[in-house]
Design a protein around this motif. Structure first.
Motif, PDB file in Angstrom:
ATOM      1  N   ALA A 135      -6.725  -3.761  64.208  1.00 50.82           N
ATOM      2  CA  ALA A 135      -7.447  -3.840  62.915  1.00 50.82           C
ATOM      3  C   ALA A 135      -8.876  -4.061  63.015  1.00 50.82           C
ATOM      4  O   ALA A 135      -9.654  -3.895  61.805  1.00 50.82           O
ATOM      5  N   ASP A 136      -9.608  -4.383  64.094  1.00 46.84           N
ATOM      6  CA  ASP A 136     -11.056  -4.616  64.397  1.00 46.84           C
ATOM      7  C   ASP A 136     -11.419  -4.298  65.636  1.00 46.84           C
ATOM      8  O   ASP A 136     -10.767  -3.973  66.660  1.00 46.84           O
ATOM      9  N   HIS A 137     -12.582  -4.407  66.033  1.00 44.27           N
ATOM     10  CA  HIS A 137     -13.251  -4.142  67.141  1.00 44.27           C
ATOM     11  C   HIS A 137     -12.520  -5.413  68.407  1.00 44.27           C
ATOM     12  O   HIS A 137     -12.300  -4.931  69.578  1.00 44.27           O
ATOM     13  N   GLN A 138     -12.362  -6.458  67.831  1.00 46.71           N
ATOM     14  CA  GLN A 138     -11.657  -7.232  68.874  1.00 46.71           C
ATOM     15  C   GLN A 138     -10.472  -7.065  69.264  1.00 46.71           C
ATOM     16  O   GLN A 138      -9.964  -6.990  70.467  1.00 46.71           O
ATOM     17  N   GLN A 139      -9.613  -6.510  68.337  1.00 44.96           N
ATOM     18  CA  GLN A 139      -8.223  -6.193  68.664  1.00 44.96           C
ATOM     19  C   GLN A 139      -8.298  -4.887  69.430  1.00 44.96           C
ATOM     20  O   GLN A 139      -7.609  -4.755  70.440  1.00 44.96           O
ATOM     21  N   GLN A 140      -9.222  -4.051  69.311  1.00 43.47           N
ATOM     22  CA  GLN A 140      -9.508  -2.898  69.995  1.00 43.47           C
ATOM     23  C   GLN A 140      -9.786  -3.206  71.410  1.00 43.47           C
ATOM     24  O   GLN A 140      -9.175  -2.721  72.376  1.00 43.47           O
ATOM     25  N   ALA A 141     -10.682  -4.179  71.596  1.00 45.27           N
ATOM     26  CA  ALA A 141     -11.147  -4.739  72.845  1.00 45.27           C
ATOM     27  C   ALA A 141     -10.023  -5.197  73.799  1.00 45.27           C
ATOM     28  O   ALA A 141      -9.784  -4.893  74.851  1.00 45.27           O
ATOM     29  N   HIS A 142      -9.286  -6.105  72.860  1.00 48.82           N
ATOM     30  CA  HIS A 142      -8.027  -6.662  73.453  1.00 48.82           C
ATOM     31  C   HIS A 142      -6.869  -5.432  74.117  1.00 48.82           C
ATOM     32  O   HIS A 142      -6.528  -5.347  75.143  1.00 48.82           O
ATOM     33  N   ASN A 143      -6.880  -4.487  73.139  1.00 50.93           N
ATOM     34  CA  ASN A 143      -5.776  -3.342  73.468  1.00 50.93           C
ATOM     35  C   ASN A 143      -6.332  -2.537  74.836  1.00 50.93           C
ATOM     36  O   ASN A 143      -5.741  -2.042  75.779  1.00 50.93           O
ATOM     37  N   ASP A 144      -7.708  -2.395  74.814  1.00 53.36           N
ATOM     38  CA  ASP A 144      -8.289  -1.598  76.196  1.00 53.36           C
ATOM     39  C   ASP A 144      -8.431  -2.618  77.154  1.00 53.36           C
ATOM     40  O   ASP A 144      -7.972  -1.737  78.229  1.00 53.36           O
ATOM     41  N   ALA A 145      -8.272  -3.692  77.060  1.00 53.69           N
ATOM     42  CA  ALA A 145      -8.254  -4.757  78.353  1.00 53.69           C
ATOM     43  C   ALA A 145      -6.936  -4.526  78.700  1.00 53.69           C
ATOM     44  O   ALA A 145      -6.419  -4.588  79.935  1.00 53.69           O
ATOM     45  N   LEU A 146      -5.680  -4.691  77.785  1.00 51.95           N
ATOM     46  CA  LEU A 146      -4.402  -4.510  78.247  1.00 51.95           C
ATOM     47  C   LEU A 146      -3.988  -3.140  79.082  1.00 51.95           C
ATOM     48  O   LEU A 146      -3.531  -2.959  80.243  1.00 51.95           O
ATOM     49  N   LYS A 147      -4.693  -2.081  78.364  1.00 54.11           N
ATOM     50  CA  LYS A 147      -4.575  -0.858  79.186  1.00 54.11           C
ATOM     51  C   LYS A 147      -5.237  -0.673  80.465  1.00 54.11           C
ATOM     52  O   LYS A 147      -4.611  -0.325  81.630  1.00 54.11           O
ATOM     53  N   ILE A 148      -6.387  -1.222  80.630  1.00 53.94           N
ATOM     54  CA  ILE A 148      -7.027  -1.358  82.100  1.00 53.94           C
ATOM     55  C   ILE A 148      -6.451  -1.972  83.141  1.00 53.94           C
ATOM     56  O   ILE A 148      -6.124  -1.834  84.171  1.00 53.94           O
ATOM     57  N   GLN A 149      -5.771  -3.383  82.550  1.00 55.14           N
ATOM     58  CA  GLN A 149      -5.024  -4.233  83.220  1.00 55.14           C
ATOM     59  C   GLN A 149      -3.608  -3.531  83.694  1.00 55.14           C
ATOM     60  O   GLN A 149      -3.253  -3.401  84.922  1.00 55.14           O
ATOM     61  N   PHE A 150      -3.132  -2.799  82.999  1.00 53.73           N
ATOM     62  CA  PHE A 150      -1.879  -1.796  83.362  1.00 53.73           C
ATOM     63  C   PHE A 150      -2.223  -0.964  84.306  1.00 53.73           C
ATOM     64  O   PHE A 150      -1.483  -0.687  85.134  1.00 53.73           O
ATOM     65  N   LEU A 151      -3.280  -0.209  84.060  1.00 52.90           N
ATOM     66  CA  LEU A 151      -3.539   0.891  84.964  1.00 52.90           C
ATOM     67  C   LEU A 151      -3.894   0.299  86.256  1.00 52.90           C
ATOM     68  O   LEU A 151      -3.589   0.831  87.442  1.00 52.90           O
ATOM     69  N   TRP A 152      -4.535  -0.947  86.422  1.00 56.14           N
ATOM     70  CA  TRP A 152      -4.810  -1.476  87.816  1.00 56.14           C
ATOM     71  C   TRP A 152      -3.604  -1.796  88.484  1.00 56.14           C
ATOM     72  O   TRP A 152      -3.601  -1.591  89.587  1.00 56.14           O
ATOM     73  N   GLN A 153      -2.568  -2.515  87.744  1.00 58.31           N
ATOM     74  CA  GLN A 153      -1.707  -3.302  88.217  1.00 58.31           C
ATOM     75  C   GLN A 153      -0.671  -1.890  88.875  1.00 58.31           C
ATOM     76  O   GLN A 153      -0.052  -1.930  89.775  1.00 58.31           O
TER      77      GLN A 153
END
Length: 159
Positions: A135-153
């Protein structure tokens, strides 16, 4: 570069394309990528027309009141083609409770089916956000962090 360290990310109806490539038992299917991120995916082609705005896509995907259309769709409906014993890559499904186009039930059902068969699936559902899954930039940043963490793992453990 090898398949094991190759990732694919797709959103919205593009998810349908990548899901078909990954989750349909074909010779060029599951081994194409080392990991997949699918955001707000369209996966259940048997009930897509009954869920929200996707009903307007029957001209593109087919009319399920017509048995011939379902006979065709059933061959590549990602949800209906999950099979045990396949080599599926780790999958991150991201959806939104408030998506008014692609119902979150697609991702929910796919996560449940893949888990039932013992596949590596990570599921995240944002309770806000709509079709963008944020819904906003904070949530998008959270989703981006999830994706980066998933890729890393997932990629770090494969190669």
């Amino acid at each position: 570069m090898t398949i094991e360290n190759t990732a694919a990310r797709t959103r919205r109806r593009g998810c349908h394309f990548i899901a078909v490539r990954i989750h349909t038992p074909r010779a060029d299917g599951p081994h194409l990528f080392g990991t997949i991120i699918a955001e707000v995916p369209l996966l259940d082609m048997r009930t897509f027309h009954a869920l929200l705005a996707v009903a307007s896509w029957t001209a593109e995907y087919g009319n399920l009141d017509n048995p011939e259309d379902w006979a065709y769709l059933s061959q590549y409906s990602p949800y209906h083609n999950v099979q045990p014993g396949q080599k599926y890559p780790p999958l991150l499904l991201i959806t939104s409770t408030r998506d008014d186009r692609v119902h979150p039930g697609h991702a929910r059902k796919m996560a449940a089916r893949l888990t039932e068969h013992g596949y590596d699936v990570t599921y995240y559902e944002n309770t806000d956000g709509g079709h963008a899954a944020a819904a906003d930039h904070q949530q998008q940043a959270h989703n981006d962090a999830l994706k980066i963490q998933f890729l890393w793992q997932t990629l770090a453990t494969q190669g």
